[in-house]
Design a protein around this motif. Structure first.
Motif, mmCIF file in Angstrom:
data_model
loop_
_atom_site.group_PDB
_atom_site.id
_atom_site.type_symbol
_atom_site.label_atom_id
_atom_site.label_comp_id
_atom_site.label_asym_id
_atom_site.label_seq_id
_atom_site.Cartn_x
_atom_site.Cartn_y
_atom_site.Cartn_z
ATOM 1 N N THR A 84 46.000 96.777 47.998
ATOM 2 C CA THR A 84 46.112 96.895 46.548
ATOM 3 C C THR A 84 45.719 98.295 46.103
ATOM 4 N N ILE A 85 46.434 98.802 45.095
ATOM 5 C CA ILE A 85 46.146 100.096 44.490
ATOM 6 C C ILE A 85 45.720 99.862 43.054
ATOM 7 N N CYS A 86 44.576 100.383 42.686
ATOM 8 C CA CYS A 86 44.118 100.362 41.293
ATOM 9 C C CYS A 86 44.299 101.750 40.706
ATOM 10 N N LEU B 223 47.054 97.201 38.490
ATOM 11 C CA LEU B 223 46.944 96.830 39.901
ATOM 12 C C LEU B 223 48.345 96.654 40.473
ATOM 13 N N TYR B 224 48.588 97.343 41.602
ATOM 14 C CA TYR B 224 49.878 97.276 42.270
ATOM 15 C C TYR B 224 49.675 96.948 43.750
ATOM 16 N N SER B 225 50.635 96.217 44.298
ATOM 17 C CA SER B 225 50.653 96.005 45.740
ATOM 18 C C SER B 225 51.311 97.206 46.407
ATOM 19 N N MET B 226 51.240 97.269 47.729
ATOM 20 C CA MET B 226 51.788 98.413 48.444
ATOM 21 C C MET B 226 53.318 98.480 48.397
ATOM 22 N N ASP C 116 54.773 109.077 35.485
ATOM 23 C CA ASP C 116 53.895 108.966 36.649
ATOM 24 C C ASP C 116 54.504 108.038 37.692
ATOM 25 N N TYR C 117 54.373 108.453 38.961
ATOM 26 C CA TYR C 117 54.869 107.667 40.074
ATOM 27 C C TYR C 117 53.783 107.560 41.143
ATOM 28 N N ILE C 118 53.870 106.528 41.958
ATOM 29 C CA ILE C 118 53.052 106.395 43.148
ATOM 30 C C ILE C 118 53.963 106.508 44.365
ATOM 31 N N CYS C 119 53.630 107.435 45.258
ATOM 32 C CA CYS C 119 54.383 107.638 46.484
ATOM 33 C C CYS C 119 53.523 107.197 47.672
#
Length: 460
Positions: free
Chosen positions: A220-222, A234-237, A186-189
């Protein structure tokens, strides 16, 4: 008493169950519009609050939100499956999945139209970009996401979107947060919406990403894992891993998550019928709240009861009222039958009020109950126990009041002052299966599978 001024139905009902420190007139006026045809519960107020749109088969009707007078009717190529207003309220988009076609209509000019045809690749979903000038469509089998420009008539493609997980935009509309699945990872784009270019891509520590939510401040992304892995990250941008929340005990995973409007708290609904509150500064758990089977003294428990009928004769159209239950009160619980398909157990709804003072939750194991908690203590403030399973809940966008419907002919409204049960006029039938608020909080649209009406709230 019911009178009919023009095309509305005015009901006078007695306000009950109010807090002693509040004073109300003995009677409150409630206006209902006549019923209008619609299909697939496609009824939406425009973000500006000026219009209300509804779909009936292949027709799109635009009405004035205050008078409900018909302004225009648009005919689509097939039965409409989805409908959305553009964020600027100037355009309406209709998606026809069987035809793989999206049609866009301009409210100010009925001669202007736009048609997007995805062709053989198919159409699974469609939505607006925050700038109201781009359409994002998802193809069948999640092969790609297409970004269509209404200005330049160009199209861009994003491959490998994560199936069954919705992408999200920041509240400012500057960034698109898109989950991606490549080679079982899994990735966040993160895309810049001004030029639709990839500005950041990072891998996340999930087995099978199940959902994501972006904080109100857009920093922030949850994300959370599948139901078999109780983990939220929890990730920052810029891709920095800020924190990980994991259950200390062995339990099923996470159902949902919601941020408070002030960005101070993150509520996470769990499958074990509880929810946790995280502090967004330290990312530590502030509170672990359970939905008790027995409510002791303290919270106000409003129980819907038949009004003048024996309990065994209760049905959807019977008049009802609220009464305050005495403690301890046993909350009706849905028994789990191992021989039947699994229900959506656990906390599937966590929703903060617009001012951040309250949190509403719905536990699938107790389908007739709505729970309201105070913020920031997260103590149980009130519980609404309905006769029938809860069909929909929604906070007033402006005031701290909660509307509830139970797929019948009644609307229920809670505020800190108390709770009321509002009967829909008999001529409209059992229309309250779902609801949507007017952006100004002045009215509520109620609808079932074939018709809708508008309830104008006064002094509740």
């Amino acid at each position: 008493e019911i009178i009919r001024p023009g095309n509305t139905i005015t009901c006078y009902f007695r306000k009950v169950l109010f807090h002693p420190s509040f004073s109300f007139p003995e009677y409150t006026v409630m206006n209902f519009s006549e019923a209008f045809q619609q299909t697939k519960k496609l009824v939406r107020f425009s973000p500006s609050g000026r219009y209300v749109a509804s779909c009936s088969q292949h027709r799109l009707a635009i009405r004035d939100a205050s008078t409900l007078s018909l302004l225009s009717v648009h005919t689509c190529v097939d039965a409409i499956d989805t409908m959305q207003w553009s964020p600027d309220s100037l355009l309406v988009m209709c998606g026809m999945f069987q035809r793989s076609v999206v049609q866009i209509w301009l409210i100010a000019n009925t001669d202007w139209t736009c048609k997007i045809d995805e062709g053989s690749i198919g159409l699974l979903s469609c939505c607006w970009s925050p700038d109201s000038r781009h359409i994002l469509t998802t193809s069948n089998f999640h092969l790609r996401i297409s970004i269509w420009s209404l200005v330049t008539k160009s199209v861009l493609y994003i491959k490998n979107p994560k199936p069954d997980v919705k992408f999200s935009f920041t509240s400012s509309g500057d960034l698109l947060i898109l989950p991606e699945r490549v080679d079982t990872k899994d990735y966040i784009c993160i895309f810049d919406c001004s030029v639709w270019k990839l500005c950041k891509r990072f891998m996340v520590e999930t087995h099978d990403l199940a959902g994501l939510s972006v904080s109100p401040n857009g920093r922030t992304i949850c994300i959370w894992d599948s139901l078999f892995n109780h983990k939220a990250l929890l990730y920052s941008m810029d891709g920095n891993h800020l924190a990980t929340y994991m259950a200390t005990e062995s339990t099923l995973g996470i159902r949902c998550a919601a941020w408070s409007p002030s960005n101070q708290f993150l509520a996470i609904g769990r499958c074990d019928q509880s929810f946790v509150i995280l502090n967004t500064v330290s990312w530590k758990s502030l509170s672990h709240c359970e939905h008790p089977h027995t409510i002791s003294a303290g919270p106000a428990v409003y129980v819907e009861v038949p009004d003048g009928q024996p309990l065994g004769m209760t049905h959807a159209s019977a008049p009802t009222r609220y009464q305050v239950a005495t403690s301890p009160f046993l909350v009706p619980t849905l028994p789990l039958d191992p021989d039947k398909p699994a229900v959506k157990c656990g906390v599937g709804t966590v929703s903060f009020s617009p001012d951040g003072r309250y949190l509403a939750t719905v536990n699938g194991n107790m389908p007739t109950a709505v729970w309201i908690w105070t913020v920031p203590t997260f103590h149980l403030c009130a519980a609404l126990i309905q006769l029938h399973p809860v069909g929909g809940v929604g906070w007033d966008p402006v005031h701290s009041r909660l509307a509830v419907c139970t797929q019948g002919d009644r609307l229920y409204v809670w505020s800190s002052a108390g709770c009321v049960s509002i009967g829909v006029p008999r001529s409209l039938g059992a229309i309250a299966e779902a609801l949507v608020w007017h952006p100004a909080g002045t009215s509520v649209a109620l609808f079932d599978g074939s018709q809708f009406c508008v309830c104008y709230l006064c002094d509740i």
